[in-house]
Write a protein that holds these residues in place. Structure first.
Motif, short mmCIF file in Angstrom:
data_model
loop_
_atom_site.label_atom_id
_atom_site.label_comp_id
_atom_site.label_asym_id
_atom_site.label_seq_id
_atom_site.Cartn_x
_atom_site.Cartn_y
_atom_site.Cartn_z
N GLY A 85 0.77 -1.24 0.00
CA GLY A 85 0.00 0.00 0.00
C GLY A 85 0.80 1.28 0.00
O GLY A 85 0.21 2.35 -0.15
N TRP A 86 2.11 1.23 0.15
CA TRP A 86 2.91 2.45 0.14
C TRP A 86 4.26 2.16 -0.51
O TRP A 86 4.65 1.01 -0.71
N ARG A 87 4.97 3.24 -0.89
CA ARG A 87 6.21 3.12 -1.65
C ARG A 87 7.36 3.79 -0.88
O ARG A 87 7.33 5.01 -0.68
N PRO A 88 8.35 3.02 -0.44
CA PRO A 88 9.45 3.60 0.33
C PRO A 88 10.25 4.65 -0.45
O PRO A 88 10.72 5.63 0.13
N VAL A 89 10.42 4.46 -1.76
CA VAL A 89 11.21 5.40 -2.56
C VAL A 89 10.53 6.76 -2.58
O VAL A 89 11.19 7.81 -2.42
N MET A 90 9.23 6.79 -2.75
CA MET A 90 8.52 8.07 -2.77
C MET A 90 8.52 8.72 -1.39
O MET A 90 8.59 9.96 -1.29
N MET A 91 8.47 7.93 -0.34
CA MET A 91 8.53 8.51 1.00
C MET A 91 9.89 9.14 1.25
O MET A 91 9.99 10.24 1.83
N MET A 92 10.97 8.48 0.80
CA MET A 92 12.30 9.07 0.94
C MET A 92 12.42 10.37 0.16
O MET A 92 13.00 11.35 0.64
N TYR A 93 11.87 10.39 -1.04
CA TYR A 93 11.97 11.60 -1.85
C TYR A 93 11.20 12.75 -1.22
O TYR A 93 11.69 13.88 -1.16
N VAL A 94 9.99 12.48 -0.74
CA VAL A 94 9.16 13.55 -0.17
C VAL A 94 9.82 14.12 1.08
O VAL A 94 9.84 15.35 1.29
N ILE A 95 10.37 13.26 1.94
CA ILE A 95 10.93 13.73 3.21
C ILE A 95 12.33 14.31 3.03
O ILE A 95 12.65 15.37 3.61
N LEU A 96 13.16 13.68 2.22
CA LEU A 96 14.57 14.07 2.13
C LEU A 96 14.86 15.10 1.05
O LEU A 96 15.91 15.75 1.10
N ARG A 275 0.30 12.16 -0.37
CA ARG A 275 -0.45 11.01 -0.88
C ARG A 275 0.29 10.30 -2.00
O ARG A 275 -0.11 9.21 -2.41
N ILE A 276 1.37 10.88 -2.51
CA ILE A 276 2.15 10.20 -3.54
C ILE A 276 2.91 9.02 -2.95
O ILE A 276 3.38 8.15 -3.68
N ILE A 277 3.00 8.96 -1.62
CA ILE A 277 3.66 7.82 -0.97
C ILE A 277 2.85 6.55 -1.17
O ILE A 277 3.41 5.45 -1.25
N LEU A 278 1.53 6.66 -1.28
CA LEU A 278 0.69 5.49 -1.46
C LEU A 278 0.85 4.92 -2.87
O LEU A 278 1.24 5.63 -3.80
N THR A 279 0.56 3.65 -3.01
CA THR A 279 0.55 3.03 -4.33
C THR A 279 -0.63 3.56 -5.14
O THR A 279 -1.66 3.95 -4.56
N PRO A 280 -0.54 3.57 -6.46
CA PRO A 280 -1.63 4.14 -7.27
C PRO A 280 -2.97 3.44 -7.08
O PRO A 280 -4.02 4.08 -7.20
N GLN A 281 -2.98 2.13 -6.79
CA GLN A 281 -4.22 1.38 -6.64
C GLN A 281 -4.67 1.26 -5.19
O GLN A 281 -5.57 0.47 -4.89
N HIS A 285 -6.44 6.13 -1.66
CA HIS A 285 -5.83 7.20 -2.46
C HIS A 285 -6.83 8.33 -2.72
O HIS A 285 -6.49 9.51 -2.59
N ASN A 286 -8.06 7.99 -3.10
CA ASN A 286 -9.05 9.03 -3.40
C ASN A 286 -9.47 9.81 -2.16
O ASN A 286 -9.63 11.03 -2.21
N SER A 287 -9.65 9.10 -1.05
CA SER A 287 -10.04 9.78 0.18
C SER A 287 -8.96 10.74 0.66
O SER A 287 -9.25 11.88 1.07
N LEU A 288 -7.70 10.29 0.61
CA LEU A 288 -6.62 11.18 1.02
C LEU A 288 -6.46 12.35 0.06
O LEU A 288 -6.03 13.43 0.46
N GLY A 289 -6.81 12.15 -1.22
CA GLY A 289 -6.79 13.26 -2.15
C GLY A 289 -7.76 14.36 -1.75
O GLY A 289 -7.48 15.55 -1.92
N ILE A 290 -8.91 13.96 -1.19
CA ILE A 290 -9.89 14.95 -0.73
C ILE A 290 -9.41 15.65 0.53
O ILE A 290 -9.45 16.88 0.63
N PHE A 291 -8.92 14.87 1.50
CA PHE A 291 -8.58 15.44 2.81
C PHE A 291 -7.22 16.13 2.82
O PHE A 291 -7.00 17.04 3.63
#
Length: 347
Positions: A85-96, A275-281, A285-291
């Motif tokens: 459900g989530w992507r470590p590479v995207m989390m590293m990019y967003v935080i670092l 929300r880019i940390i989550l996987t596309p499927q 994903h849609n709920s976090l896009g709203i909030f």
């Protein structure tokens, strides 16, 4: 000879590393230039000190975090299977990368406020570079499971059309069966296979009448109608973040960066990127896009329009409101009994 798979991995890793390191180096260099200009000191001691710190930061983060996690993802398949459900590479990019870049963008703005006269607009390069690098990393992570040479047709529309036809056929058969049972009464047989469930008879699945679309298999129109899922990944990756790009660009407006509205614009823009940390499927994903995006952007854009005028496009505000209202209505309000009556339209 080197295999094509190895070449693909090397190209992807080099592109991701360039997208990971370049934004921080460029934005910190701009901060060092602005700080050196504001100080008015002909010596560039502070400039080179700040630049060297940025290089040391990128090198240390790469060696201590980026490379070990990348090796772990490639070598330990059990570790990769447990990540759901989530992507470590995207989390590293967003935080670092994204978080330090946004922080130094604010710092560049604060430093330039001390200039006399103030610049009319802020440079667009930092914002475009950070978000473009983020989108590039997202595209690479999505394309890893696809081959780059083989042609692959996009079957999403065909799958949806086939599913819809199957639903129409199923519901039509149920209606015909009910009419036959009412016109020609027969002895009831209490078998589980012949009796439809109570849920299916009370709440039949809706039949959607979609307009027929043309299909082209040859000629110029056939070539123009070809669709590949990999090309759509690149297209929708940029379209998905157009709202955040527009919001961050608002920070370059003089009325925004000269006031305190600069901080909520950058803060909520960064929150929308989480929300880019989550996987596309991912179902969330849609709920976090709203909030994380639409709801905060409605508050920020409405406040900016009230306080500073139309510094942000009204179209963006309308988009956020319509997305929120449609999401809440179709996902929650339409489940109420008063609104759940099924109707079909013939026009």
């Amino acid at each position: 000879m080197v295999s094509e798979k190895l070449i693909k991995i090397l190209v992807f890793e080099l592109l991701e590393f360039a997208a990971f390191s370049t934004p921080t180096l460029v934005i910190v260099e701009q901060f060092a230039t602005a700080y050196q200009t504001t100080m008015g000191n002909p010596e560039k001691t502070h400039y080179w000190l700040i630049v060297s710190c940025s290089i040391a930061y990128v090198a240390s983060v790469t060696l201590l975090i980026w490379v070990p996690i990348k090796v772990l993802l490639f070598k330990k398949h059990r570790f990769t299977k447990n990540i759901v459900g989530w992507r470590p590479v995207m989390m590293m990019y967003v935080i670092l990368t994204t978080l330090p870049s946004f922080s130094f963008s604010i710092a560049v703005t604060e430093v330039q406020k001390n200039k006399n006269p103030l610049p009319s607009t802020l440079p667009d390069l930092p914002v475009s570079l950070v978000l473009t690098s983020l989108i590039v990393v997202d595209i690479i992570e999505k394309l890893r499971i696809y081959p780059l040479k083989a042609w692959q047709k996009c079957n999403e529309d065909r799958h949806i059309h086939t599913t819809t036809l199957h639903q129409v056929k199923t519901v039509t058969d149920q209606v015909k069966q009910q009419e036959e049972n009412t016109s020609f009464p027969q002895p009831a047989r209490r078998t589980e296979a012949s009796q439809p469930s109570a849920e299916s008879t009370q709440n039949p699945s809706p039949v959607l009448e979609e307009p027929q679309e043309p299909s082209f298999h040859s000629g110029v129109l056939g070539a123009m109608s070809q669709q590949d899922h990999r090309a759509q990944i690149i297209l929708w990756s940029f379209v998905l973040w157009s709202d955040t790009i527009e919001m961050v660009r608002v920070a370059g407006h003089p009325a925004v960066y000269k006031s305190g509205w600069l901080y909520p614009v950058y803060i909520f823009s960064f929150i929308s990127l989480l929300r880019i940390i989550l996987t596309p499927q991912n179902p969330l994903h849609n709920s976090l896009g709203i909030f994380l995006q639409d709801l905060p952007f409605v508050i920020v854009r409405l406040s900016l329009i009230i306080a500073l005028g139309t510094v942000t496009p009204v179209l963006g505000l309308c988009k956020n409101i319509l997305v929120m209202v449609s999401y809440v209505y179709f996902n929650y309000f339409s489940k109420f009994k008063a609104l759940s009556t099924f109707e079909t339209s013939s026009f």
